[in-house]
Enzyme design. Structure first.
Site, PDB file in Angstrom:
ATOM      1  CG  ASP A   1     -46.015  18.826 -19.120  1.00 47.18           C
ATOM      2  OD1 ASP A   1     -45.708  17.707 -18.664  1.00 47.18           O
ATOM      3  OD2 ASP A   1     -47.053  18.951 -20.131  1.00 47.18           O
TER       4      ASP A   1
ATOM      5  CG  HIS B   1     -43.121  19.519 -14.244  1.00 50.32           C
ATOM      6  ND1 HIS B   1     -42.729  18.142 -13.987  1.00 50.32           N
ATOM      7  CD2 HIS B   1     -43.701  19.578 -15.493  1.00 50.32           C
ATOM      8  CE1 HIS B   1     -42.940  17.506 -14.858  1.00 50.32           C
ATOM      9  NE2 HIS B   1     -43.258  18.004 -15.870  1.00 50.32           N
TER      10      HIS B   1
ATOM     11  CG  ASN C   1     -45.141  11.188 -16.521  1.00 48.20           C
ATOM     12  OD1 ASN C   1     -45.488  12.473 -17.218  1.00 48.20           O
ATOM     13  ND2 ASN C   1     -43.788  11.245 -16.933  1.00 48.20           N
ATOM     14  CG  HIS C   2     -43.579  14.091 -13.286  1.00 52.82           C
ATOM     15  ND1 HIS C   2     -42.385  14.106 -12.634  1.00 52.82           N
ATOM     16  CD2 HIS C   2     -43.095  14.060 -14.583  1.00 52.82           C
ATOM     17  CE1 HIS C   2     -41.364  14.207 -13.410  1.00 52.82           C
ATOM     18  NE2 HIS C   2     -41.922  13.977 -14.812  1.00 52.82           N
TER      19      HIS C   2
ATOM     20  CG  HIS D   1     -45.252  13.174 -21.454  1.00 52.11           C
ATOM     21  ND1 HIS D   1     -44.752  12.921 -20.153  1.00 52.11           N
ATOM     22  CD2 HIS D   1     -44.473  12.416 -22.351  1.00 52.11           C
ATOM     23  CE1 HIS D   1     -43.811  12.159 -20.238  1.00 52.11           C
ATOM     24  NE2 HIS D   1     -43.473  11.826 -21.334  1.00 52.11           N
TER      25      HIS D   1
ATOM     26  CG  HIS E   1     -41.438  19.246 -20.425  1.00 54.83           C
ATOM     27  ND1 HIS E   1     -40.702  19.583 -19.385  1.00 54.83           N
ATOM     28  CD2 HIS E   1     -42.331  18.388 -20.265  1.00 54.83           C
ATOM     29  CE1 HIS E   1     -41.295  18.872 -18.289  1.00 54.83           C
ATOM     30  NE2 HIS E   1     -42.295  18.417 -18.787  1.00 54.83           N
TER      31      HIS E   1
END
Length: 621
Positions: free
Chosen positions: A22, A24, A130-131, A257, A259
């Site tokens: 994650d 991001h 999922n992002h 997923h 965080h």
């Protein structure tokens, strides 16, 4: 805790892996203050990988924040990967499985460090989250672009959602052998159905499995490592992946997923494997879980033993979170003595000042660590007189915090009186089942409420309305029955409460008055106005259907009905209530217009949910 002897083995036989999830990349990139945070943290992870001399990097999904990352985010990601993962260092990992099946969109259908045109020093293996999942024309993910360019090894991608066959990448280094499994993100509801229908299979490495290429190795010599990107916390029966569904031959699961950082391996006693949840490397929401210290992990594997060393990230922006329940502070702050807003304002200002001081302790001295902290103070309230303008309040700290627009968040805390749970009246149910005239499911429901001696079994609906809903779900196969009836009752209940405007302590009594006043005929008139067949017309329509040889659904579908049939049987009553609740919640949320109306709407929802302490949906983080 996992066996720590791996670190003591000969370095030539130990597989060293940098583990992170994650990242991001690109989150808030247009923010003048926080725009570089995700890239700074990712660069530190790559620097740690080089400093620790790892054999590979394993990413657990959500490398990018957006499915279609901006050119800026993609450019910076490519730049960082080339700077830190390219070089002349010899990669000591040998892939012994069929690489054409392992890596998606690899140009030569091989791992990137075997490409003669590339000079890879540290290979990166990643699943998607999922992002950054496949989307758009061609169903491509941003990871497909990085894979095609040879920057990462994209694995664990599904290509058939009717079944999942998860095969490992088999990696060998000296005496250690690693079976790396990947499960990229799938919608939790779909994945739950696949597991329920036994459509998920795992190919196990070793002679006990299906992979013939490993027949020369003993089954116990393989270390089974899996990367997944799903909900881990229980958010409903079909909204997470229970750990117990994963195979028990695994040794370690790296969970993406979620965080909040729980990187220390946790033993699943039932299955016998460990789960490590590294968490995100950059906070993407101002929530309590994100305020935990960010880490990545150095995983060392020797045969079937492993050790996970926690590496705290030093370049992450300081973040302090606090949550206060104002009713618990009422006496201390004197909130019942008037001018509550000013008193809460003063309390919040002092609290934020102390939080800013506390954030200074999180400064590590890293040259790239941002100095301005993230501060979030959540105030849970029951009385709206405690509220103040949070935007104006936050501007006082505009030069001292990174989130100058939302330092304080008010969340509604609705306290409902505790009451007794309504239990099933077994005697009434027995009489209903034995009744000769109860031949249909809706008749069974109606008969039960006639027989029951339970006081106020329904808080909002009339029993005839629930019977009508059951009839339309079961007999008419109207998939929109719950939606239409619940929406109608919700609108009427809200209108009634807005007209009477009861005090908080009288809301339940007023809802009871509404239920007694509201007539079933009003519901039938509504259905008739929309051209929907009702239960009272069943005999007429049934005779026509019998004559024409067609089903009741052919003549009874209302506007927008999809024609999917609800299963017949005694479970239909439970199905009606289950399908009604989310529609009620959606209608309530869409109807909010003021603080007072929100309280009344929450009470309407409470008539369905029962007594509890509830934080309102205004807490969007």
């Amino acid at each position: 805790m996992a066996d720590s002897s791996a670190a003591e083995q000969d370095v030539e036989n130990v597989i060293r892996i940098m583990v992170a999830t994650d990242n991001h990349l690109g989150y808030g990139e247009k923010d003048a203050v926080r725009g570089e945070d995700s890239f700074t943290a990712f660069e530190e992870i790559l620097e740690l990988a080089v400093a620790e001399d790892v054999d590979m990097i394993l990413l657990g999904g959500d490398l990018f924040h957006d499915a279609v990352p901006s050119q800026n985010a993609m450019h910076k990601c490519i730049e960082l990967l080339r700077r830190y993962t390219f070089g002349d260092k010899l990669v000591s990992l040998e892939i012994v499985s069929d690489q054409a099946q392992c890596f998606h969109n690899a140009v030569n259908q091989t791992v990137n460090y075997e490409d003669p045109n590339l000079n890879i020093a540290i290979p990166v293996f990643s699943i998607h989250g999922n992002h950054d999942d496949p989307s758009g024309f061609g169903r491509l993910s941003s990871l497909d672009l990085l894979s095609t360019s040879g920057l990462i090894n994209y694995f664990g991608r599904w290509t058939d959602l009717t079944k999942l066959e998860i095969s490992p990448i088999l990696i060998r280094k000296g005496e250690s052998q690693l079976a790396l499994y990947g499960l990229s993100h799938i919608h939790d509801g779909r994945l739950a159905r696949l597991f329920k229908d036994f459509k998920v299979t795992f190919e196990r490495a070793g002679p006990g499995g299906d992979d013939a290429s490993t027949a020369d190795a003993a089954e116990d010599d393989w270390f089974h490592l899996m990367a997944v990107h799903q909900n881990r916390a229980d958010r409903g029966p079909k909204n997470y992946l229970p750990e117990e569904l994963l195979p028990d031959f695994l040794h370690l699961v790296v969970w993406g997923h979620e965080h909040d950082c729980r990187i220390e391996p946790e033993l699943n006693a039932k299955k016998g494997f460990y789960v490590s949840q590294p968490g995100s490397s950059v906070p993407t929401s101002l929530s309590e879980g994100e305020a935990k210290k960010k880490h990545v992990g150095l995983l060392e594997i020797y045969k079937t033993k492993f050790k996970l060393k926690e590496l705290p990230l030093q370049s992450v922006r300081p973040f302090v979170y606090d949550s206060i329940v104002l009713p618990d502070k009422a006496e201390e702050l004197g909130l019942n003595e008037g001018d509550a807003s000013t008193k809460v304002y003063k309390f919040a200002r002092e609290r934020v000042e102390s939080m800013i001081e506390k954030a200074k302790a999180q400064l590590t001295g890293h040259p790239k660590q941002p100095v301005l902290p993230l501060i979030r103070l959540r105030l849970l309230y029951t009385d709206e007189s405690c509220m103040f303008n949070t935007i104006r309040f936050s501007q006082m700290f505009s030069t001292r915090v990174a989130n100058a627009q939302d330092v304080v968040l008010f969340s509604k805390l609705v306290k409902r009186a505790k009451g007794e749970n309504v239990q099933l009246d077994k005697e009434a149910m027995r009489h209903a089942l034995e009744a000769e005239n109860a031949t249909r499911m809706d008749e069974l429901v109606e008969r039960y409420f006639e027989e029951t001696k339970t006081k106020n079994p329904l808080k909002l609906f009339h029993s005839k309305a629930l019977a009508e809903m059951t009839y339309r779900l079961v007999e008419c196969r109207d998939a929109n029955a719950a939606e239409n009836i619940v929406k109608f009752y919700t609108e009427k209940a809200v209108e009634h409460l807005m007209e009477t405007m009861p005090n908080d302590e009288n809301i339940d009594d007023e809802l009871q008055n509404f239920r007694e006043r509201f007539k079933h005929e009003d519901l039938l008139q509504m259905l008739d106005a929309r051209g929907v067949k009702t239960k009272d017309e069943s005999s007429v329509f049934a005779s026509k259907d019998d004559a024409n040889g067609s089903t009741a659904a052919a003549t009874s579908r209302g506007r927008g009905t999809r024609g999917r049939g609800a299963a017949r049987g005694r479970a239909a009553a439970t199905s009606a209530a289950t399908r009604a609740k989310p529609q009620l919640d959606a209608s309530v949320n869409n109807s909010r217009s003021s603080g007072r109306q929100q309280t009344l709407l929450s009470s309407v929802r409470g008539a369905r949910n029962g007594p509890s302490y509830v934080i309102s949906d205004s807490d969007s983080d």
